[in-house]
Design an enzyme around this catalytic site. Structure first.
Site, PDB file in Angstrom:
ATOM      1  N   GLY A  33       0.824  -1.215   0.000  1.00 40.04           N
ATOM      2  CA  GLY A  33       0.000   0.000   0.000  1.00 40.04           C
ATOM      3  C   GLY A  33       0.848   1.251   0.000  1.00 40.04           C
ATOM      4  O   GLY A  33       2.060   1.192  -0.242  1.00 40.04           O
ATOM      5  N   ASN A  34       0.214   2.385   0.216  1.00 41.05           N
ATOM      6  CA  ASN A  34       0.952   3.646   0.327  1.00 41.05           C
ATOM      7  C   ASN A  34       0.240   4.563   1.318  1.00 41.05           C
ATOM      8  O   ASN A  34      -0.814   4.225   1.842  1.00 41.05           O
ATOM      9  CB  ASN A  34       1.131   4.303  -1.048  1.00 41.05           C
ATOM     10  CG  ASN A  34      -0.181   4.692  -1.682  1.00 41.05           C
ATOM     11  OD1 ASN A  34      -0.902   5.545  -1.182  1.00 41.05           O
ATOM     12  ND2 ASN A  34      -0.521   4.034  -2.795  1.00 41.05           N
TER      13      ASN A  34
END
Ligand code: CTP
Ligand code: CA
Length: 225
Positions: A33-34
């Site tokens: 993810g980020n």
């Protein structure tokens, strides 16, 4: 919530937007993810509704309440976001890519939970499609707006993306610094287009989104005058 104005500068303009992060599956229980919160994109969607736009928002997972858009499409991965956008892109007047789309995904997510071992673990990654560039390449295509989050050489990299992807407008911000960016309530933007630019100084994302929406409406109106 803001009520849509029947006489707003974007009255009846069909806007398609992406926002939030994407999650790239590693195995059934894990993802890459980020740090995108989705805040800027959601605030922009709400501001555009306030200017009269009919907004369809394709969003990755966020912790935010749903903005008052005409259509909300929840996705997880970049490939899902890509499919949701491309099936709607030909019917929109204005496209805004505000999502932090993962550039890479695991080649093939494992079918079962990966078990740990004594040694190192490598995960092979492949490139995801560039949603914004693909929409910008449609002909006839919508007016396209991108974001550029950069840690350094902000203006140079953003101008490069504007030209390379063939965008009409790009909003650049510095990330990874002391103030502003992904996890912050505040942000500042430099907005660039062919032949011009505008600085939107550090302010809350809600205010910034309203100013950006007005600027987008201005540039869009210029094109469709
Ligand atoms: N974007 C997209 N699809 C991708 C990657 C990016 O639609 N697969 C969009 C983002 O929503 C944003 C713009 O492209 O509007 C720029 O994203 P950014 O990550 O800053 O640029 P990249 O072109 O991915 O280049 P890099 O990450 O190498 O700086
Ligand atoms: Ca990227």
């Amino acid at each position: 919530a803001i009520l849509a104005r029947a006489d707003g500068p974007l009255d009846a303009v069909r806007v398609l937007m992406t926002a939030g992060p994407t999650r790239e599956p590693v195995d059934p229980v894990r993802f890459l993810g980020n740090r995108s919160s989705g805040r800027m994109g959601y605030a922009l969607a709400e501001a555009l509704v306030g200017l009269g736009a009919e907004v369809a928002l394709v969003t990755g997972p966020t912790a935010l309440p749903a903005p008052p858009v005409a259509e909300l499409v929840r996705v997880e991965s970049a490939l899902e976001m890509h499919a949701a956008v491309m099936s709607r892109a030909s019917g929109c007047d204005l496209f805004i890519g505000a999502a932090a789309v993962a550039d890479y995904r695991p080649v093939e997510p494992a079918g079962r939970k990966i078990k740990k071992d004594a040694g190192e673990l490598s995960i092979r990654l492949v490139r995801n499609p560039d949603i914004l560039a693909e929409v910008a390449a449609l002909s006839p295509g919508p007016f396209t707006v991108g974001f550029a989050a950069e840690t350094d050489r902000v203006i140079a990299y953003a101008r490069g993306k504007l030209e390379k992807k063939g965008l009409d407008l790009i909003a650049a911000n510095q990330v990874g610094g002391e103030r502003g960016g992904f996890e912050s309530q505040d942000n500042a933007l430099t907005v660039l287009w062919d032949g011009g630019s505008r600085e939107l100084p550090m302010m809350t994302k809600t205010r910034l989104a309203r100013e950006l929406a007005v600027l987008i409406a201005e540039r869009y109106g210029e094109r469709h005058a």
